[in-house]
Scaffold this motif. Structure first.
Motif, PDB file in Angstrom:
ATOM      1  N   MET A   1       0.798  -1.161   0.160  1.00  0.00           N
ATOM      2  CA  MET A   1       0.096  -0.012   0.045  1.00  0.00           C
ATOM      3  C   MET A   1       1.005   1.213  -0.064  1.00  0.00           C
ATOM      4  O   MET A   1       1.575   1.546   1.011  1.00  0.00           O
ATOM      5  CB  MET A   1      -0.955   0.015   1.177  1.00  0.00           C
ATOM      6  N   ALA A   2       1.035   2.084  -1.071  1.00  0.00           N
ATOM      7  CA  ALA A   2       1.570   3.229  -1.035  1.00  0.00           C
ATOM      8  C   ALA A   2       0.829   4.435  -1.572  1.00  0.00           C
ATOM      9  O   ALA A   2       0.772   5.371  -0.926  1.00  0.00           O
ATOM     10  CB  ALA A   2       2.735   2.829  -1.966  1.00  0.00           C
ATOM     11  N   ARG A   3       0.360   4.253  -2.882  1.00  0.00           N
ATOM     12  CA  ARG A   3      -0.076   5.719  -3.473  1.00  0.00           C
ATOM     13  C   ARG A   3      -1.217   6.038  -2.608  1.00  0.00           C
ATOM     14  O   ARG A   3      -1.351   7.082  -2.467  1.00  0.00           O
ATOM     15  CB  ARG A   3      -0.765   5.045  -4.699  1.00  0.00           C
ATOM     16  N   SER A  47       5.056 -11.070  -3.042  1.00  0.00           N
ATOM     17  CA  SER A  47       5.051 -11.003  -1.535  1.00  0.00           C
ATOM     18  C   SER A  47       3.913  -9.756  -0.991  1.00  0.00           C
ATOM     19  O   SER A  47       4.233  -9.702   0.175  1.00  0.00           O
ATOM     20  CB  SER A  47       6.340 -10.800  -0.970  1.00  0.00           C
ATOM     21  N   HIS A  48       3.378  -9.016  -1.772  1.00  0.00           N
ATOM     22  CA  HIS A  48       2.525  -7.936  -1.397  1.00  0.00           C
ATOM     23  C   HIS A  48       1.519  -7.577  -2.326  1.00  0.00           C
ATOM     24  O   HIS A  48       1.731  -6.726  -2.807  1.00  0.00           O
ATOM     25  CB  HIS A  48       3.563  -6.629  -0.982  1.00  0.00           C
ATOM     26  N   LEU A  49       0.401  -8.248  -1.943  1.00  0.00           N
ATOM     27  CA  LEU A  49      -0.976  -7.984  -2.748  1.00  0.00           C
ATOM     28  C   LEU A  49      -1.617  -7.194  -1.845  1.00  0.00           C
ATOM     29  O   LEU A  49      -2.399  -7.784  -0.904  1.00  0.00           O
ATOM     30  CB  LEU A  49      -1.525  -9.448  -3.444  1.00  0.00           C
ATOM     31  N   ILE A 153       0.175  -8.996   7.515  1.00  0.00           N
ATOM     32  CA  ILE A 153      -0.198  -7.764   7.984  1.00  0.00           C
ATOM     33  C   ILE A 153       0.780  -6.612   7.664  1.00  0.00           C
ATOM     34  O   ILE A 153       1.972  -6.872   7.916  1.00  0.00           O
ATOM     35  CB  ILE A 153      -0.068  -7.939   9.632  1.00  0.00           C
ATOM     36  N   GLU A 154       0.200  -5.627   7.269  1.00  0.00           N
ATOM     37  CA  GLU A 154       1.069  -4.301   7.097  1.00  0.00           C
ATOM     38  C   GLU A 154       0.540  -3.403   7.963  1.00  0.00           C
ATOM     39  O   GLU A 154      -0.348  -2.982   7.911  1.00  0.00           O
ATOM     40  CB  GLU A 154       0.824  -3.797   5.533  1.00  0.00           C
ATOM     41  N   ASN A 155       1.668  -3.028   8.904  1.00  0.00           N
ATOM     42  CA  ASN A 155       1.254  -2.173   9.985  1.00  0.00           C
ATOM     43  C   ASN A 155       0.727  -2.812  11.145  1.00  0.00           C
ATOM     44  O   ASN A 155      -0.345  -3.323  11.173  1.00  0.00           O
ATOM     45  CB  ASN A 155       0.590  -0.962   9.569  1.00  0.00           C
ATOM     46  N   VAL A 180       5.329  -1.275  10.750  1.00  0.00           N
ATOM     47  CA  VAL A 180       5.039   0.200  10.802  1.00  0.00           C
ATOM     48  C   VAL A 180       4.689   0.496   9.509  1.00  0.00           C
ATOM     49  O   VAL A 180       4.963  -0.284   8.666  1.00  0.00           O
ATOM     50  CB  VAL A 180       6.103   1.034  11.519  1.00  0.00           C
ATOM     51  N   HIS A 181       3.925   1.646   9.189  1.00  0.00           N
ATOM     52  CA  HIS A 181       3.493   1.801   7.790  1.00  0.00           C
ATOM     53  C   HIS A 181       4.179   3.385   7.588  1.00  0.00           C
ATOM     54  O   HIS A 181       5.190   3.677   7.996  1.00  0.00           O
ATOM     55  CB  HIS A 181       2.198   1.860   7.566  1.00  0.00           C
ATOM     56  N   SER A 182       3.458   4.238   7.017  1.00  0.00           N
ATOM     57  CA  SER A 182       4.045   5.496   6.667  1.00  0.00           C
ATOM     58  C   SER A 182       4.422   6.595   7.666  1.00  0.00           C
ATOM     59  O   SER A 182       4.893   7.572   7.450  1.00  0.00           O
ATOM     60  CB  SER A 182       3.289   6.370   5.308  1.00  0.00           C
ATOM     61  N   SER A 221       9.764  -3.622   5.182  1.00  0.00           N
ATOM     62  CA  SER A 221       9.377  -2.262   4.188  1.00  0.00           C
ATOM     63  C   SER A 221       8.475  -1.365   5.046  1.00  0.00           C
ATOM     64  O   SER A 221       7.796  -1.526   6.027  1.00  0.00           O
ATOM     65  CB  SER A 221       8.437  -2.761   3.276  1.00  0.00           C
ATOM     66  N   HIS A 222       8.868  -0.161   4.764  1.00  0.00           N
ATOM     67  CA  HIS A 222       8.356   1.251   5.342  1.00  0.00           C
ATOM     68  C   HIS A 222       9.021   1.469   6.540  1.00  0.00           C
ATOM     69  O   HIS A 222       8.718   2.383   7.510  1.00  0.00           O
ATOM     70  CB  HIS A 222       6.716   1.102   5.892  1.00  0.00           C
ATOM     71  N   ALA A 223      10.050   0.598   7.433  1.00  0.00           N
ATOM     72  CA  ALA A 223      10.548   0.873   8.543  1.00  0.00           C
ATOM     73  C   ALA A 223      11.515   1.825   8.204  1.00  0.00           C
ATOM     74  O   ALA A 223      12.101   1.803   7.159  1.00  0.00           O
ATOM     75  CB  ALA A 223      10.980  -0.380   9.312  1.00  0.00           C
ATOM     76  N   SER A 242       9.297  -6.583   1.979  1.00  0.00           N
ATOM     77  CA  SER A 242       8.129  -7.421   0.959  1.00  0.00           C
ATOM     78  C   SER A 242       7.795  -6.508  -0.329  1.00  0.00           C
ATOM     79  O   SER A 242       7.228  -6.940  -1.154  1.00  0.00           O
ATOM     80  CB  SER A 242       6.960  -7.698   1.823  1.00  0.00           C
ATOM     81  N   HIS A 243       8.194  -5.322  -0.318  1.00  0.00           N
ATOM     82  CA  HIS A 243       8.043  -4.318  -1.439  1.00  0.00           C
ATOM     83  C   HIS A 243       8.810  -3.057  -1.064  1.00  0.00           C
ATOM     84  O   HIS A 243       8.263  -2.214  -0.583  1.00  0.00           O
ATOM     85  CB  HIS A 243       6.282  -3.996  -1.608  1.00  0.00           C
ATOM     86  N   SER A 244      10.045  -3.065  -1.703  1.00  0.00           N
ATOM     87  CA  SER A 244      11.107  -2.095  -1.557  1.00  0.00           C
ATOM     88  C   SER A 244      11.721  -2.049  -2.818  1.00  0.00           C
ATOM     89  O   SER A 244      11.543  -2.858  -3.492  1.00  0.00           O
ATOM     90  CB  SER A 244      11.759  -2.289  -0.288  1.00  0.00           C
ATOM     91  N   PRO A 253      13.138   7.820   0.532  1.00  0.00           N
ATOM     92  CA  PRO A 253      13.254   7.207   1.813  1.00  0.00           C
ATOM     93  C   PRO A 253      12.474   5.826   1.790  1.00  0.00           C
ATOM     94  O   PRO A 253      13.032   5.088   2.637  1.00  0.00           O
ATOM     95  CB  PRO A 253      12.239   8.167   2.645  1.00  0.00           C
ATOM     96  N   ARG A 254      11.613   5.563   0.952  1.00  0.00           N
ATOM     97  CA  ARG A 254      11.174   4.210   0.999  1.00  0.00           C
ATOM     98  C   ARG A 254      12.032   2.915   0.290  1.00  0.00           C
ATOM     99  O   ARG A 254      11.676   1.899   0.389  1.00  0.00           O
ATOM    100  CB  ARG A 254       9.665   4.094   0.154  1.00  0.00           C
ATOM    101  N   ASN A 255      13.201   3.585  -0.352  1.00  0.00           N
ATOM    102  CA  ASN A 255      14.027   2.579  -1.038  1.00  0.00           C
ATOM    103  C   ASN A 255      15.379   2.638  -0.121  1.00  0.00           C
ATOM    104  O   ASN A 255      15.490   3.514   0.972  1.00  0.00           O
ATOM    105  CB  ASN A 255      14.554   3.351  -2.317  1.00  0.00           C
ATOM    106  N   ALA A 349       5.406  -6.198  -6.087  1.00  0.00           N
ATOM    107  CA  ALA A 349       5.231  -4.933  -6.934  1.00  0.00           C
ATOM    108  C   ALA A 349       4.321  -3.899  -6.125  1.00  0.00           C
ATOM    109  O   ALA A 349       4.033  -2.750  -6.761  1.00  0.00           O
ATOM    110  CB  ALA A 349       4.713  -5.579  -8.348  1.00  0.00           C
ATOM    111  N   ASP A 350       3.636  -4.266  -5.155  1.00  0.00           N
ATOM    112  CA  ASP A 350       2.547  -3.587  -4.462  1.00  0.00           C
ATOM    113  C   ASP A 350       1.252  -3.301  -5.521  1.00  0.00           C
ATOM    114  O   ASP A 350       0.886  -2.305  -5.546  1.00  0.00           O
ATOM    115  CB  ASP A 350       3.198  -2.062  -4.096  1.00  0.00           C
ATOM    116  N   TRP A 351       0.739  -4.246  -6.116  1.00  0.00           N
ATOM    117  CA  TRP A 351      -0.308  -4.374  -6.875  1.00  0.00           C
ATOM    118  C   TRP A 351      -1.456  -4.013  -5.985  1.00  0.00           C
ATOM    119  O   TRP A 351      -1.473  -4.562  -4.793  1.00  0.00           O
ATOM    120  CB  TRP A 351      -0.699  -5.884  -7.524  1.00  0.00           C
TER     121      TRP A 351
END
Ligand code: ZN
Length: 404
Positions: A1-3, A47-49, A153-155, A180-182, A221-223, A242-244, A253-255, A349-351
């Motif tokens: 989850m990004a956008r 790894s991240h749908l 679980i994301e976050n 953690v997330h954003s 990812s996101h940490a 999982s998605h970086s 920063p996310r990379n 790919a964060d689909w």
């Protein structure tokens, strides 16, 4: 989850290391039949749908064919078949809210609801989908012609002020989690927030120990970089991003930087390459408004959802949101492969969470990646590891470490 929930202004040059496109590892080998048929023989996992964000949408059914321009989704059963995607980790994502006990309770209920939606979707399509918790179950499900549904679980925000609820999510089948997330939370600093804990909080350190005890994969990812370093040092099992993506391709920063990627690989971990954060995105007011609206899809009627998708598509042709291309995604993947080798790279790919680039708009396009990996000289065995072998190795290692 990004956008949809990501508000960090993406400055900086899109200094893509396109030179990495020329990176090859090993000699070119003659292709055995078409890349497409080879791709379809592989176990292909992402790894991240974020697809469960659509499970609560009125009128939305994973068995139906959709298109991004018609309905803003990127994964469904027909397109998984088209793209040879066997499944992956379906995400229980909870947006970050206030660090109060009332908000924790609400977030916990939200996460449990999402987990039960995933279970219900699988139960409604028993011939097509299989809920799995181990690599062996995943391989068996795919061999039986079913799509693989791991849960993550994301976050970890919904866990509140203890790690006790992790075991409940484990019992529901969850086998991976990120702290953690954003934005910073009770467990860790986010890479897109101002350092507060300087890595993990004391509760975050307990979280690492509990994840290890249960045999769940730790997803960084996101940490923040400091939190990544601490998780890598503390964890008894290899960890995952999982998605970086690599900072060397786009300084965001996310990379993550090459030194940390090398350290991740040295401990047996894996980075799953994202299709987000490859280039700056459009920060226009019109796009911010559309993305805000997209967060409320679940509250819209099917007609309202369709109208929003149409307005999004119209804005995309007028003033595109995403400028990143498939070439840039491949540059990111090939740079990382060259750096850490084919035992430590996969795809996440964060689909349905902001993923997708020009030339790879949904999962139907995945065979293009295999074709390009073959063209870059990667062996069939390497490509099999990239599409699932490395991910499953890390899942197994976390479970083995717990069993010891
Ligand atoms: Zn995310």
């Amino acid at each position: 989850m990004a956008r949809r929930l990501f508000r960090f202004a993406q400055h900086g040059a899109a200094a893509a290391m396109l030179v990495a496109l020329g990176a090859c590892s090993g000699p070119l080998r003659p292709s055995q039949g078409s890349a497409d048929s080879f791709h379809n023989q592989l176990l292909v996992l992402d790894s991240h749908l974020d697809t469960p964000v659509h499970f609560g949408r009125p009128g939305w059914n994973i068995a139906d064919r959709h298109s991004f321009t018609d309905d803003l989704s990127q994964v469904d059963l027909p397109r998984m078949v088209d793209g040879g995607l066997d499944g992956g980790f379906f995400v229980i994502f909870t947006p970050q809210g206030p660090l109060t006990s009332d908000a924790y309770t609400k977030a916990h209920i939200f996460a449990l609801k999402r987990a039960s939606e995933i279970r219900q979707v699988v139960q409604r399509h028993p011939g097509a989908l299989a809920l799995v918790t181990t690599p062996a179950e995943a391989r068996q499900a795919a061999a039986d012609g079913r799509r693989v549904v791991f849960q993550s679980i994301e976050n970890s925000y919904p866990l509140g002020t203890s790690t006790a609820a992790l075991e409940d999510f484990y019992d529901r089948g969850v086998r991976m989690a990120s702290p953690v997330h954003s934005r910073n939370n009770q467990f860790a600093d986010s890479t897109t927030d101002t350092p507060q804990w300087h890595g993990l909080s004391p509760l975050g350190r307990e979280w690492v120990a509990e994840m290890n005890r249960l045999g769940m994969v730790i997803d960084a990812s996101h940490a923040s970089d400091a939190a990544f370093d601490q998780m890598l040092a503390l964890s008894r099992a290899p960890i995952i991003l999982s998605h970086s993506g690599p900072k060397a391709v786009f300084d965001h920063p996310r990379n993550i930087d090459d030194a940390r990627l090398t350290a991740l690989a040295a401990k047996g971990g894996v980075i799953q390459i994202n299709s987000v954060f490859l280039a700056p995105t459009n920060q226009s007011a019109a796009w911010q408004a559309l993305l805000d609206e997209q967060r409320n899809l679940n509250a819209m009627t099917p007609a309202e959802q369709k109208a929003l998708a149409r307005r999004t598509a119209a804005e995309e042709s007028r003033d595109p949101y995403i400028t990143a291309t498939f070439e840039l995604f491949m540059a990111s993947l090939l740079h990382t492969l060259k750096l850490v080798g084919p035992d430590h790279v996969g795809i996440g790919a964060d689909w349905d969470g902001g993923g997708g680039v020009r030339g790879m708009e949904d999962v139907a396009a995945l065979p293009r990646i295999t074709e390009r990996l073959k063209a870059a000289g990667y062996s069939d065995a390497d490509i099999a590891k990239i599409w699932s072998g490395n991910l499953l190795r890390v899942v197994q290692a976390a479970q083995d470490a717990a069993a010891r």
